[in-house]
Design a protein around this motif. Structure first.
Motif, PDB file in Angstrom:
ATOM      1  N   LYS A  67     -13.923   5.684  -2.940  1.00  0.00           N
ATOM      2  CA  LYS A  67     -14.398   4.694  -1.959  1.00  0.00           C
ATOM      3  C   LYS A  67     -15.593   3.923  -2.512  1.00  0.00           C
ATOM      4  O   LYS A  67     -15.763   2.743  -2.213  1.00  0.00           O
ATOM      5  CB  LYS A  67     -14.740   5.379  -0.639  1.00  0.00           C
ATOM      6  CG  LYS A  67     -13.507   6.000   0.000  1.00  0.00           C
ATOM      7  CD  LYS A  67     -13.650   6.199   1.471  1.00  0.00           C
ATOM      8  CE  LYS A  67     -12.468   6.931   2.057  1.00  0.00           C
ATOM      9  NZ  LYS A  67     -11.229   6.154   2.131  1.00  0.00           N
ATOM     10  N   GLU A 118     -21.718   3.345   5.505  1.00  0.00           N
ATOM     11  CA  GLU A 118     -21.522   1.918   5.783  1.00  0.00           C
ATOM     12  C   GLU A 118     -21.690   1.568   7.242  1.00  0.00           C
ATOM     13  O   GLU A 118     -21.661   2.435   8.114  1.00  0.00           O
ATOM     14  CB  GLU A 118     -20.175   1.434   5.239  1.00  0.00           C
ATOM     15  CG  GLU A 118     -18.966   1.994   5.934  1.00  0.00           C
ATOM     16  CD  GLU A 118     -17.650   1.445   5.368  1.00  0.00           C
ATOM     17  OE1 GLU A 118     -17.586   1.116   4.177  1.00  0.00           O
ATOM     18  OE2 GLU A 118     -16.699   1.354   6.148  1.00  0.00           O
ATOM     19  N   GLU A 119     -21.867   0.279   7.472  1.00  0.00           N
ATOM     20  CA  GLU A 119     -22.007  -0.254   8.815  1.00  0.00           C
ATOM     21  C   GLU A 119     -20.727  -0.024   9.598  1.00  0.00           C
ATOM     22  O   GLU A 119     -19.640  -0.111   9.026  1.00  0.00           O
ATOM     23  CB  GLU A 119     -22.160  -1.776   8.691  1.00  0.00           C
ATOM     24  CG  GLU A 119     -23.426  -2.335   9.172  1.00  0.00           C
ATOM     25  CD  GLU A 119     -23.449  -3.826   8.809  1.00  0.00           C
ATOM     26  OE1 GLU A 119     -24.504  -4.395   8.962  1.00  0.00           O
ATOM     27  OE2 GLU A 119     -22.437  -4.389   8.366  1.00  0.00           O
ATOM     28  N   LEU A 139     -17.805  -1.185  11.835  1.00  0.00           N
ATOM     29  CA  LEU A 139     -17.161  -2.474  12.105  1.00  0.00           C
ATOM     30  C   LEU A 139     -16.536  -2.453  13.494  1.00  0.00           C
ATOM     31  O   LEU A 139     -15.827  -1.510  13.836  1.00  0.00           O
ATOM     32  CB  LEU A 139     -16.050  -2.742  11.083  1.00  0.00           C
ATOM     33  CG  LEU A 139     -16.469  -2.923   9.633  1.00  0.00           C
ATOM     34  CD1 LEU A 139     -15.239  -2.851   8.732  1.00  0.00           C
ATOM     35  CD2 LEU A 139     -17.178  -4.267   9.461  1.00  0.00           C
ATOM     36  N   GLU A 194      -7.911  -2.621  14.647  1.00  0.00           N
ATOM     37  CA  GLU A 194      -7.420  -2.391  13.275  1.00  0.00           C
ATOM     38  C   GLU A 194      -5.958  -2.750  13.097  1.00  0.00           C
ATOM     39  O   GLU A 194      -5.158  -2.619  14.016  1.00  0.00           O
ATOM     40  CB  GLU A 194      -7.546  -0.897  12.961  1.00  0.00           C
ATOM     41  CG  GLU A 194      -8.729  -0.554  12.107  1.00  0.00           C
ATOM     42  CD  GLU A 194      -8.793   0.934  11.810  1.00  0.00           C
ATOM     43  OE1 GLU A 194      -9.088   1.690  12.749  1.00  0.00           O
ATOM     44  OE2 GLU A 194      -8.579   1.320  10.647  1.00  0.00           O
ATOM     45  N   GLU A 212     -10.394  -0.352   4.196  1.00  0.00           N
ATOM     46  CA  GLU A 212     -10.023   0.468   3.037  1.00  0.00           C
ATOM     47  C   GLU A 212      -8.842  -0.156   2.310  1.00  0.00           C
ATOM     48  O   GLU A 212      -8.086  -0.947   2.874  1.00  0.00           O
ATOM     49  CB  GLU A 212      -9.617   1.879   3.484  1.00  0.00           C
ATOM     50  CG  GLU A 212      -8.362   1.895   4.341  1.00  0.00           C
ATOM     51  CD  GLU A 212      -7.715   3.266   4.491  1.00  0.00           C
ATOM     52  OE1 GLU A 212      -7.976   4.154   3.662  1.00  0.00           O
ATOM     53  OE2 GLU A 212      -6.925   3.423   5.436  1.00  0.00           O
TER      54      GLU A 212
END
Ligand code: ATP
Length: 424
Positions: free
Chosen positions: A107, A191-192, A194, A198, A289
């Motif tokens: 990642k 990470e932030e 989101l 999706e 991703e």
């Protein structure tokens, strides 16, 4: 042509079905396959990550192309193994080499790739044991919920989303210092979070040209209303109603083209599928991703919608002529509903006889965790069968899937009755 598919799930049954319809196919093999692939191809009892076994099989059956279903053989370098072997190097492998497979295998690598090529994604930083204190400080700069991701493959369990800052700090320490996910979490991406809804977009590329395959949305949680534990996937819909032409144009311009260009610029010769997990935030795409193979159960709705010869497209991938290949998709909606063993995704029993699936005539029955025992088809996994149907609308397709399911039974069979609930 003689084709070998590596893998054993519903995804691989969907590949086998589509490839078996090709006019160019001579012999089709699936390794190790399931009871569904056994009915349309020849199953070979080998382990897809045992490359010596794969080589022996390929030579023995005079295989002309290998299609890789799951990520593990790719991340472990099956394509590189073929290229480095005198006897195998001219046999095309559909799936990236190790360098491209890192888009899924790390990642941290995929975030660096996105940042470098200006592909929209959540703001992030990566940390190791040595930088645990900095990681905790970085968490303090973010708003809840906090997203922590183990760098390596962790069987879909390596992502934690936490509402509480202290809990997030403690989990970060667990991942880094106590190896919560083994070596997969020796680096952690923070990470932030989101916002948005999706969906997945799939791309087939020969490294230069690409085809954007139908979009799909899958349902990961075991419980209705998207509740309970995460699973491999309980159902899927294609196309995704909110993936409008305008949104998909943005995806192509802002994500797909820069991804293909970025791979080329970085010297990564990528031949295979790219699965792009996206968040749609008010019509703007952001990448959650990359996966380096098709999704399961998304494949069970994406491939049936493709009307072109899949083997012809794969030949395009192998010879870098994908741009010249015809590619048609039915406008109809496809839905799939996964039948699972009671207890899944926690402990469940195997070996239950499955009845009635042969009487289904309005849907396609893709086998996932099934095997043959004493001439009977029995369960052999948590996810057992995916029931795919077409309709002029999502509701029509879903109604067919559920009517077909009424004909199928096995002890403790479970499935979600609300696939597509959020799209109505
Ligand atoms: P998968 O099983 O989908 O392959 P994975 O372990 O590779 O999972 P991700 O897909 O990166 O991990 O994350 C898993 C899920 O967590 C995503 O499908 C998404 O729902 C959620 N998620 C991940 N990153 C974010 C984010 N930055 N903001 C909001 N949700 C996120």
């Amino acid at each position: 042509m003689n084709i070998l598919i590596l893998g054993s799930g519903g995804r691989e049954h969907a590949f086998a079905k589509k490839l078996s319809e090709s006019t160019k196919i001579s012999n089709l093999y699936v390794a190790p396959g399931n009871a569904g692939t056994d009915a349309i191809a020849t199953n070979l009892a080998i382990n897809p990550t045992d490359f010596a076994q794969v080589k022996e099989t390929v030579l023995q059956h005079d295989i002309n192309m290998v299609v890789v279903g799951p990520e593990a053989p790719l991340v472990e370098g099956v394509h590189d193994f073929f290229l480095a072997d005198e006897e195998l190097k001219n046999i095309p492998v559909i799936g990236p080499k190790k360098d491209g497979a890192l888009l899924e295998g790390s990642k941290d690598f995929s975030k660096q790739f996105m940042e470098k090529h200006n592909i929209p994604t959540a703001r992030y930083q990566s940390f190791t044991t040595d930088t645990l204190a900095e990681g905790k400080k970085f968490l303090e700069t973010l708003d809840a919920p906090y997203v922590l991701k183990a760098d390596g493959l962790a069987a879909g369990k390596g992502v934690l989303i936490l509402n509480d800052l202290e809990e997030a700090k403690a989990e970060l320490e667990e991942m880094l210092s106590n190896q919560k996910f083994g070596s997969a979490s020796s680096t952690v991406v923070i990470e932030e979070f989101l916002k948005g809804i999706e969906l997945s977009v799939f791309v087939l590329t020969d490294g230069k040209n690409y085809k954007i395959l139908p979009s799909a949305k899958d349902y990961k949680r075991i419980g209705e209303g998207d509740t309970g534990l995460n699973t491999g996937g309980m159902g899927a819909i294609s196309p995704v109603p909110f993936a409008t032409d305008d949104f998909l144009t943005k995806v192509e311009e802002l994500v797909v083209k820069p991804t293909i260009d970025g791979l080329q610029k970085d010297g990564i010769d990528y031949r295979g599928f790219i699965f792009i997990g996206l968040m749609n935030d008010n019509g703007n795409p952001s990448v959650v991703e990359y996966n380096v193979r098709m999704g399961d159960p998304e494949t069970e709705v994406v491939l049936p919608r493709i009307q072109s010869d899949l083997l012809d497209l794969f030949e395009g991938v192998a010879t870098q002529t994908l741009g010249d290949k015809s590619y048609e998709v039915t406008p109809q909606t496809a839905t799939t509903v996964m039948l699972v063993s009671g207890g899944y995704p926690e402990a469940y029993e195997k070996g239950k006889e499955i009845t009635g699936f042969n009487t289904v005539d309005d849907s396609i029955v893709f086998h996932a965790g099934t095997t043959l025992k004493d001439g009977k088809v029995v369960t052999s996994g948590g996810r057992v069968m995916a029931i795919t149907s077409f309709g002029d609308s999502m509701d029509e397709a879903l109604e067919k899937s559920y009517k077909s399911i009424d004909k199928i039974s096995f002890d403790k069979m479970n499935y979600r009755k609300d696939i597509g609930f959020d799209l109505k």
